[in-house]
Design a protein around this motif. Sequence first.
Motif, PDB file in Angstrom:
ATOM      1  N   TYR A  14       1.006  -1.212  -0.152  1.00  0.00           N
ATOM      2  CA  TYR A  14      -0.203  -0.062  -0.015  1.00  0.00           C
ATOM      3  C   TYR A  14       0.964   1.228   0.000  1.00  0.00           C
ATOM      4  O   TYR A  14       1.296   1.832   1.078  1.00  0.00           O
ATOM      5  CB  TYR A  14      -0.877   0.040   1.343  1.00  0.00           C
ATOM      6  N   PRO A  15       1.223   1.762  -1.273  1.00  0.00           N
ATOM      7  CA  PRO A  15       2.121   2.995  -1.255  1.00  0.00           C
ATOM      8  C   PRO A  15       1.955   4.104  -0.665  1.00  0.00           C
ATOM      9  O   PRO A  15       0.630   4.380  -0.652  1.00  0.00           O
ATOM     10  CB  PRO A  15       2.476   2.981  -2.736  1.00  0.00           C
ATOM     11  N   TYR A  16       2.590   4.867  -0.125  1.00  0.00           N
ATOM     12  CA  TYR A  16       2.432   6.182   0.432  1.00  0.00           C
ATOM     13  C   TYR A  16       2.233   7.030  -0.506  1.00  0.00           C
ATOM     14  O   TYR A  16       2.564   7.119  -1.426  1.00  0.00           O
ATOM     15  CB  TYR A  16       3.219   6.470   1.792  1.00  0.00           C
ATOM     16  N   PHE A  17       1.360   8.207  -0.067  1.00  0.00           N
ATOM     17  CA  PHE A  17       1.148   9.207  -1.000  1.00  0.00           C
ATOM     18  C   PHE A  17       2.569  10.150  -0.894  1.00  0.00           C
ATOM     19  O   PHE A  17       3.045  10.244   0.103  1.00  0.00           O
ATOM     20  CB  PHE A  17       0.238  10.208  -0.411  1.00  0.00           C
ATOM     21  N   PRO A  18       3.090  10.451  -2.106  1.00  0.00           N
ATOM     22  CA  PRO A  18       4.369  11.414  -2.055  1.00  0.00           C
ATOM     23  C   PRO A  18       4.637  12.324  -1.108  1.00  0.00           C
ATOM     24  O   PRO A  18       3.505  13.174  -1.252  1.00  0.00           O
ATOM     25  CB  PRO A  18       4.643  11.856  -3.565  1.00  0.00           C
ATOM     26  N   GLY A  19       5.405  12.359  -0.392  1.00  0.00           N
ATOM     27  CA  GLY A  19       5.702  13.489   0.571  1.00  0.00           C
ATOM     28  C   GLY A  19       4.928  13.229   1.865  1.00  0.00           C
ATOM     29  O   GLY A  19       5.119  14.068   2.709  1.00  0.00           O
ATOM     30  N   GLN A  20       4.229  12.071   1.991  1.00  0.00           N
ATOM     31  CA  GLN A  20       3.427  11.939   3.277  1.00  0.00           C
ATOM     32  C   GLN A  20       3.865  10.433   3.691  1.00  0.00           C
ATOM     33  O   GLN A  20       3.219   9.815   4.462  1.00  0.00           O
ATOM     34  CB  GLN A  20       2.001  11.562   2.837  1.00  0.00           C
ATOM     35  N   LEU A  44     -11.808   2.699  16.542  1.00  0.00           N
ATOM     36  CA  LEU A  44     -12.024   3.488  15.454  1.00  0.00           C
ATOM     37  C   LEU A  44     -10.752   3.832  14.710  1.00  0.00           C
ATOM     38  O   LEU A  44      -9.918   4.332  15.117  1.00  0.00           O
ATOM     39  CB  LEU A  44     -12.877   4.548  15.694  1.00  0.00           C
ATOM     40  N   ILE A  45     -10.664   3.258  13.326  1.00  0.00           N
ATOM     41  CA  ILE A  45      -9.455   3.724  12.648  1.00  0.00           C
ATOM     42  C   ILE A  45      -9.683   4.816  11.651  1.00  0.00           C
ATOM     43  O   ILE A  45     -10.668   4.664  10.952  1.00  0.00           O
ATOM     44  CB  ILE A  45      -9.072   2.513  11.773  1.00  0.00           C
ATOM     45  N   VAL A  46      -8.862   5.822  11.640  1.00  0.00           N
ATOM     46  CA  VAL A  46      -9.000   6.943  10.747  1.00  0.00           C
ATOM     47  C   VAL A  46      -8.119   6.694   9.728  1.00  0.00           C
ATOM     48  O   VAL A  46      -6.855   6.724   9.939  1.00  0.00           O
ATOM     49  CB  VAL A  46      -8.833   8.196  11.321  1.00  0.00           C
ATOM     50  N   GLN A  47      -8.525   6.941   8.386  1.00  0.00           N
ATOM     51  CA  GLN A  47      -7.809   6.793   7.039  1.00  0.00           C
ATOM     52  C   GLN A  47      -6.625   7.732   7.284  1.00  0.00           C
ATOM     53  O   GLN A  47      -6.975   9.223   7.628  1.00  0.00           O
ATOM     54  CB  GLN A  47      -8.817   7.242   5.909  1.00  0.00           C
ATOM     55  N   PRO A  48      -5.118   7.344   7.440  1.00  0.00           N
ATOM     56  CA  PRO A  48      -3.991   8.220   7.672  1.00  0.00           C
ATOM     57  C   PRO A  48      -3.872   9.138   6.446  1.00  0.00           C
ATOM     58  O   PRO A  48      -3.971   8.717   5.435  1.00  0.00           O
ATOM     59  CB  PRO A  48      -3.214   7.274   7.919  1.00  0.00           C
ATOM     60  N   ILE A  49      -3.285  10.266   6.539  1.00  0.00           N
ATOM     61  CA  ILE A  49      -2.929  11.163   5.626  1.00  0.00           C
ATOM     62  C   ILE A  49      -1.889  10.589   4.748  1.00  0.00           C
ATOM     63  O   ILE A  49      -1.762  10.923   3.525  1.00  0.00           O
ATOM     64  CB  ILE A  49      -2.649  12.519   6.057  1.00  0.00           C
ATOM     65  N   ASN A  50      -1.126   9.656   5.154  1.00  0.00           N
ATOM     66  CA  ASN A  50       0.127   9.261   4.503  1.00  0.00           C
ATOM     67  C   ASN A  50      -0.310   8.208   3.304  1.00  0.00           C
ATOM     68  O   ASN A  50       0.154   8.230   2.256  1.00  0.00           O
ATOM     69  CB  ASN A  50       0.509   8.063   5.272  1.00  0.00           C
ATOM     70  N   HIS A  51      -1.765   8.093   3.114  1.00  0.00           N
ATOM     71  CA  HIS A  51      -2.339   7.458   1.923  1.00  0.00           C
ATOM     72  C   HIS A  51      -3.249   8.181   1.195  1.00  0.00           C
ATOM     73  O   HIS A  51      -4.067   7.800   0.341  1.00  0.00           O
ATOM     74  CB  HIS A  51      -3.007   6.087   2.404  1.00  0.00           C
ATOM     75  N   LYS A  52      -3.366   9.352   1.769  1.00  0.00           N
ATOM     76  CA  LYS A  52      -4.455  10.639   1.104  1.00  0.00           C
ATOM     77  C   LYS A  52      -5.634   9.812   0.805  1.00  0.00           C
ATOM     78  O   LYS A  52      -6.322   9.285   2.008  1.00  0.00           O
ATOM     79  CB  LYS A  52      -3.629  11.001  -0.154  1.00  0.00           C
ATOM     80  N   PHE A  53      -6.085   9.602  -0.477  1.00  0.00           N
ATOM     81  CA  PHE A  53      -7.520   9.268  -0.509  1.00  0.00           C
ATOM     82  C   PHE A  53      -7.485   7.823  -0.900  1.00  0.00           C
ATOM     83  O   PHE A  53      -8.637   7.272  -1.559  1.00  0.00           O
ATOM     84  CB  PHE A  53      -8.359  10.055  -1.738  1.00  0.00           C
TER      85      PHE A  53
END
Length: 280
Positions: A14-20, A44-53
């Motif tokens: 699951y690659p990270y969003f570039p720069g995140q 409750l798991i929140v979608q992390p910014i590291n994977h953006k959308f």
Amino acid sequence: FSFLCLGVQSADKYPYFPGQEPTLPGHLDFLLQCMEEASVEGALIVQPINHKFDHSLVTSVLKKHPTKFVGCCLANPAENGTGVKQLEDLILKDGYRAVRFNPYLWPSGQQMTNEVGKAMFSRAGELGVPVGFMCMKGLNLHISEITELCTEFPSTAVLLDHLAFCKPPLNDEEKLAFSELLKLSRFPQVYVKFSALFRVSRMSSPYLDLVPLLAEVVSNFGANRVMWGSDFPYVVPESGYKGAKEAACLIASQASLSSSAVEWIMGKTVMQLFQGQWLP
């Protein structure tokens, strides 16, 4: 049972969003180990910014552990409005039960009250999904947007992440922010996450400067609208996951809260909000 709110990150698949790219390990097995040590049964798991959308990682975790985790997706405020359909799909097809509004993802110069923001906020309410607000740069910057959305769409439940980033107030600006947080209790749909205590306290664990804040929040909102959250994995190097739960319980006892109030904060509030989700 105790429940909490957290971010999850993982692996090459699951690659990270570039720069995140994340700075800390937060993979599923580590989370499960932390939860077990702290006697936490669900989260409750929140979608992390590291994977953006790209929600594929969190979606895979929700599918793997349907009775342990509830998912909170990330709203995509793209100006073309595609975020509304994305939100519907994440809720109706992938089973997400909450959505985070991150105001810093809105296009430059736009607010969460723009057309796309209102469409997503209103749709979340129709689908019975709470909207979380992540006001990292301070509640004062976003209070008018949150107030407008709550007023216009009273059937959408609201979660204020991390005590709305209100620190124990030292100056007029901070006093104003905290009083604005307390004033949001006039909207019955608003809940407060007593989470990421290390982000809002000026002290080290167990963060006892938060005792008067928790007492006031509970006295305004009621314990049944307050919920503890860990902020995994960022909490791990701060107090440890188990230490964060223990700190919250200590703060609650120092605030002279009843054992019933503590039960609400440490699990009953979030279980009631996401009814039928966590099953034995």
